[in-house]
Design an enzyme around this catalytic site. Structure first.
Site, short mmCIF file in Angstrom:
data_model
loop_
_atom_site.label_atom_id
_atom_site.label_comp_id
_atom_site.label_asym_id
_atom_site.label_seq_id
_atom_site.Cartn_x
_atom_site.Cartn_y
_atom_site.Cartn_z
N ARG A 60 -16.70 1.02 -4.47
CA ARG A 60 -15.51 1.51 -3.75
C ARG A 60 -15.45 0.86 -2.37
O ARG A 60 -16.36 0.15 -1.97
CB ARG A 60 -15.55 3.03 -3.65
CG ARG A 60 -16.87 3.55 -3.12
CD ARG A 60 -16.78 4.67 -2.18
NE ARG A 60 -16.07 4.35 -0.97
CZ ARG A 60 -16.59 3.70 0.08
NH1 ARG A 60 -17.83 3.24 0.07
NH2 ARG A 60 -15.86 3.48 1.15
N GLY A 61 -14.34 1.19 -1.66
CA GLY A 61 -14.11 0.55 -0.36
C GLY A 61 -13.13 -0.59 -0.59
O GLY A 61 -13.30 -1.38 -1.53
N ARG A 98 -7.10 1.44 -9.24
CA ARG A 98 -6.88 2.18 -7.99
C ARG A 98 -5.63 1.61 -7.32
O ARG A 98 -5.60 0.43 -6.95
CB ARG A 98 -8.10 2.08 -7.07
CG ARG A 98 -9.35 2.73 -7.69
CD ARG A 98 -10.39 3.10 -6.67
NE ARG A 98 -9.97 4.19 -5.82
CZ ARG A 98 -10.61 4.53 -4.70
NH1 ARG A 98 -11.67 3.85 -4.31
NH2 ARG A 98 -10.18 5.54 -3.97
N ASP A 244 -7.12 0.83 4.06
CA ASP A 244 -6.88 0.47 2.65
C ASP A 244 -5.61 -0.35 2.49
O ASP A 244 -5.51 -1.19 1.61
CB ASP A 244 -6.81 1.74 1.80
CG ASP A 244 -8.20 2.34 1.68
OD1 ASP A 244 -8.92 1.93 0.76
OD2 ASP A 244 -8.58 3.16 2.52
N LYS A 255 -8.42 6.61 4.26
CA LYS A 255 -9.01 7.79 3.63
C LYS A 255 -8.42 9.09 4.15
O LYS A 255 -8.20 9.24 5.36
CB LYS A 255 -10.53 7.77 3.87
CG LYS A 255 -11.30 8.88 3.25
CD LYS A 255 -11.02 9.07 1.77
CE LYS A 255 -11.27 7.82 0.97
NZ LYS A 255 -10.66 7.87 -0.38
P1 RI2 Z 1 -12.51 -0.98 4.25
C1 RI2 Z 1 -12.19 3.77 1.46
O1 RI2 Z 1 -11.61 4.28 0.36
C2 RI2 Z 1 -11.72 4.48 2.70
O2 RI2 Z 1 -10.35 4.70 2.77
C3 RI2 Z 1 -12.24 3.58 3.73
O3 RI2 Z 1 -11.68 3.73 4.98
C4 RI2 Z 1 -12.02 2.27 3.11
O4 RI2 Z 1 -12.00 2.44 1.69
C5 RI2 Z 1 -13.12 1.36 3.44
O5 RI2 Z 1 -12.75 0.12 3.10
P2 RI2 Z 1 -12.46 4.69 -0.94
O6 RI2 Z 1 -12.56 3.40 -1.73
O7 RI2 Z 1 -11.39 -0.58 5.09
O8 RI2 Z 1 -13.79 5.24 -0.53
O9 RI2 Z 1 -13.78 -1.09 5.01
O10 RI2 Z 1 -11.59 5.69 -1.59
O11 RI2 Z 1 -12.28 -2.19 3.43
#
Ligand code: RI2
Length: 351
Positions: A60-61, A98, A244, A255
């Site tokens: 994720r991320g 996603r 995101d 998030k």
């Molecule tokens: P970068 C995450 O989503 C969060 O929204 C977090 O801020 C972001 O991704 C981190 O990704 P999730 O995948 O902005 O945990 O660092 O739902 O790329």
């Protein structure tokens, strides 16, 4: 497939925390559901396995799932022996996992473009090179935005970050927000980080704290609702979060909970930054509220580690992201500098 194997060895020597890499014919990911107590590697060899891992947030991320999209196209090509139509199907499957984080869609589309325009006779090696380029570019962005963002931090600052926008959410240096924090720390500044736990998946408690500990950065875990009061107490000087998706007008999809931190920051005159890269700006989206926000299964809210925390029959709601309006954002940290208002103009410089 030697280039990705060689690069993986090099990246591991560079003190990176890789979320995904290639080894012995398989794609490996750190199972982020098991962190921080178990550092388990999940090894997979099919695009459908990888799509499932993205959907259930084993990886994720926004940055990391973008890169996973590139590896997914490679897996699809290997599985289908380079059949273009099947690779395209793999791309559609990956993009369906996603909906909010734009890096996944953009990277899969970019890879499909490479595939359809290729006319040589070794498409697998070609895709492998393209995956290497995607990862190398993302690492470069992380280091550059980290340098720009660190200039906004002052010695002695306490910085609040939400969720986990770090190495395992990106290419491995520090993702977005934690690239800023890591770079400031490594430049010798004495900083402290508040990481909000981030209900319900607890990325802040489980993964941000884990990476900060690895880098020796002093930090304190808080629950999501504590930030407003801590700002009133003047215990937070800056906020840096990931991203995101960023709309053309600077609205930030991030998030769930980000918006509440931004509101409290405005009320308390605390600068609020989002760290991002050009790849995460969606110029086709004029207003953040028009984006599709992923709603996840309510069981992710009613249970923690498989244990119910509310009575059977209690309903729950889980919008995974919220929209922070651009007027609450002090600056957008990118690999090309820090963009300020009016974002509709400044973001064009990053295009
Ligand atoms: P970068 C995450 O989503 C969060 O929204 C977090 O801020 C972001 O991704 C981190 O990704 P999730 O995948 O902005 O945990 O660092 O739902 O790329």
């Amino acid at each position: 497939m030697t280039i990705l194997k060689d690069l993986s060895i090099k990246w591991k020597e560079e003190n990176l925390i890789l979320p995904i890499w290639y080894e012995d014919g398989r794609v490996n990911i750190i199972d982020q559901i098991k962190l921080p107590f178990n550092e388990e590697v999940y090894s997979l060899d099919s695009v459908s396995q990888l799509a499932r891992a993205i959907k259930d947030m084993t990886i994720r991320g926004s940055g990391a799932i973008g890169i996973a999209g590139a590896y997914g196209i490679l897996l699809s090509a290997v599985e289908s022996n380079g059949d273009i139509e099947r690779i395209k199907e793999g791309g559609l499957l990956l993009k369906s996992t996603r909906p909010t984080a734009v890096n996944l869609m953009k990277t899969v589309d970019e890879m499909i473009q490479y595939v359809v325009s290729y006319s040589g006779d070794d498409i697998i090696s070609y895709i492998e090179h393209m995956v290497a380029e995607v990862v190398t570019r993302q690492l470069d962005y992380e280091k550059k935005l980290g340098e720009y963002g660190a200039k906004l931090i002052q010695d002695g600052d306490t910085i609040l970050t939400h969720c986990h926008s770090g190495a395992l959410a990106g290419a491995g240096f520090g993702g977005r927000a934690l690239s800023v924090i890591r770079t400031a720390h490594e430049s010798g500044m004495k900083i402290h980080v508040f990481t909000s736990e981030t209900r319900p998946y607890l990325q802040g408690a489980r993964i941000t704290a884990y990476e900060l500990m690895k880098w020796g950065i002093p930090h304190t875990l808080i629950t999501d609702g504590m930030s407003g009061y801590l700002m009133r107490l003047k215990k937070i000087q800056k906020i840096v979060v990931g991203s995101d998706r960023i709309a053309a007008n600077g609205d930030l999809l991030n998030k769930i909970g980000t918006y509440m931190h931004a509101l409290a920051a405005k009320e308390n005159d605390v600068p609020f930054y989002t760290a991002t890269s050009s790849h995460t700006i969606d110029y086709n989206l004029s207003n953040g509220m028009d984006a599709k926000v992923e709603f996840r299964n309510e069981e992710e809210v009613t249970t923690i580690n498989g244990q119910r925390i509310a009575l059977e029959g209690t309903r729950a709601l889980y919008p995974s992201f919220d929209v922070t309006p651009n007027e609450l954002i002090t600056g957008i940290i990118t690999e090309k500098g820090v963009m300020t208002k009016p974002f509709t103009d400044s973001l064009l410089k990053v295009k």
